[in-house]
Design a protein around this motif. Structure first.
Motif, short mmCIF file in Angstrom:
data_model
loop_
_atom_site.label_atom_id
_atom_site.label_comp_id
_atom_site.label_asym_id
_atom_site.label_seq_id
_atom_site.Cartn_x
_atom_site.Cartn_y
_atom_site.Cartn_z
N ASP A 160 0.82 -1.21 0.00
CA ASP A 160 0.00 0.00 0.00
C ASP A 160 0.86 1.26 0.00
O ASP A 160 0.43 2.31 -0.45
N SER A 161 2.09 1.15 0.51
CA SER A 161 2.93 2.34 0.61
C SER A 161 4.27 2.20 -0.12
O SER A 161 5.06 3.15 -0.14
N SER A 162 4.54 1.06 -0.74
CA SER A 162 5.79 0.85 -1.46
C SER A 162 5.54 0.03 -2.71
O SER A 162 4.67 -0.84 -2.73
N ILE A 163 6.34 0.29 -3.73
CA ILE A 163 6.24 -0.50 -4.96
C ILE A 163 7.64 -1.03 -5.30
O ILE A 163 8.53 -0.26 -5.62
N PRO A 164 7.80 -2.35 -5.22
CA PRO A 164 9.11 -2.94 -5.57
C PRO A 164 9.25 -3.06 -7.08
O PRO A 164 8.29 -2.94 -7.83
N ASP A 165 10.47 -3.32 -7.51
CA ASP A 165 10.73 -3.54 -8.93
C ASP A 165 10.46 -5.00 -9.32
O ASP A 165 10.26 -5.31 -10.49
N LEU A 166 10.47 -5.89 -8.31
CA LEU A 166 10.27 -7.32 -8.53
C LEU A 166 9.76 -7.94 -7.24
O LEU A 166 10.14 -7.51 -6.16
N ILE A 167 8.90 -8.95 -7.39
CA ILE A 167 8.40 -9.70 -6.23
C ILE A 167 8.75 -11.17 -6.42
O ILE A 167 8.58 -11.72 -7.51
N ILE A 168 9.26 -11.78 -5.35
CA ILE A 168 9.52 -13.22 -5.33
C ILE A 168 8.64 -13.78 -4.22
O ILE A 168 8.77 -13.38 -3.07
N SER A 169 7.71 -14.67 -4.58
CA SER A 169 6.75 -15.17 -3.59
C SER A 169 6.69 -16.68 -3.57
O SER A 169 6.68 -17.34 -4.60
N ASP A 170 6.59 -17.21 -2.37
CA ASP A 170 6.34 -18.62 -2.17
C ASP A 170 4.87 -18.89 -2.52
O ASP A 170 4.05 -17.97 -2.53
N ILE A 171 4.53 -20.14 -2.77
CA ILE A 171 3.14 -20.49 -3.03
C ILE A 171 2.47 -21.01 -1.76
O ILE A 171 1.39 -20.57 -1.40
N GLN A 172 3.13 -21.93 -1.06
CA GLN A 172 2.53 -22.53 0.12
C GLN A 172 2.88 -21.71 1.35
O GLN A 172 3.96 -21.84 1.92
N MET A 173 1.92 -20.86 1.76
CA MET A 173 2.10 -20.01 2.94
C MET A 173 0.83 -20.04 3.77
O MET A 173 -0.25 -20.31 3.24
N THR A 203 3.92 -5.39 -11.99
CA THR A 203 5.16 -5.67 -11.29
C THR A 203 5.55 -7.13 -11.54
O THR A 203 4.74 -8.03 -11.29
N PRO A 204 6.75 -7.39 -12.06
CA PRO A 204 7.15 -8.78 -12.32
C PRO A 204 7.15 -9.61 -11.04
O PRO A 204 7.51 -9.13 -9.97
N CYS A 205 6.72 -10.86 -11.18
CA CYS A 205 6.63 -11.75 -10.02
C CYS A 205 7.18 -13.13 -10.37
O CYS A 205 6.79 -13.72 -11.38
N ILE A 206 8.09 -13.61 -9.54
CA ILE A 206 8.64 -14.96 -9.65
C ILE A 206 8.05 -15.78 -8.51
O ILE A 206 8.14 -15.39 -7.35
N MET A 207 7.43 -16.90 -8.84
CA MET A 207 6.84 -17.75 -7.82
C MET A 207 7.80 -18.89 -7.46
O MET A 207 8.44 -19.47 -8.34
N LEU A 208 7.89 -19.18 -6.16
CA LEU A 208 8.72 -20.27 -5.65
C LEU A 208 7.81 -21.38 -5.14
O LEU A 208 6.79 -21.09 -4.51
N SER A 209 8.18 -22.63 -5.40
CA SER A 209 7.35 -23.73 -4.92
C SER A 209 8.17 -25.00 -4.78
O SER A 209 9.14 -25.20 -5.49
#
Length: 128
Positions: free
Chosen positions: A42-55, A76-82
């Protein structure tokens, strides 16, 4: 100014590993769940997001869906980790708007290449 990467993963060890690996070249913010990540966004915008799936609280699929529904993080580009390597999991992530999918345990060199590809898409290749 360093590019900013948001890492969202409920495994503290993965957050530490990614922070240690990426912070040499990038500003890294780690958050342990999707709900808190959306609040941070809500207050920041990253250049890239890396997110896990199982959380817990909110899985990576829901996080990615909400990410794409917001106007300011829509692209925003997003790389998913699983930990899952099945093709159907990759396809689901791509359909929800992920740029890339990386299976845990991952090769740090492959992660580095995916990060560069997503942060610098035109200048990514060393040789054309």
């Amino acid at each position: 100014m360093k590019k900013k990467i948001l890492v969202v993963d409920d495994e503290v060890s993965i957050c530490l590993l990614l922070d240690n690996f990426l912070s040499k070249n990038y500003e890294v913010v780690t958050i342990n769940n999707g709900l808190d990540a959306l609040i941070w966004l809500d207050s920041s915008i990253p250049d890239l997001i890396i997110s896990d799936i199982q959380m817990s609280n909110m899985d990576g699929y829901e996080f990615l869906t909400k990410l794409r529904q917001r106007g300011f993080t829509k692209h925003t580009p997003c790389i998913m980790l699983s930990g899952k390597s099945e093709s159907k999991e990759r396809i689901k992530c791509y359909k929800l708007g992920a740029q890339d999918y990386l299976t845990k345990p991952f090769n740090p060199e492959e992660l580095d290449e995916l990060v560069k590809k997503n942060l610098y898409p035109i200048h990514y290749a060393i040789e054309w």
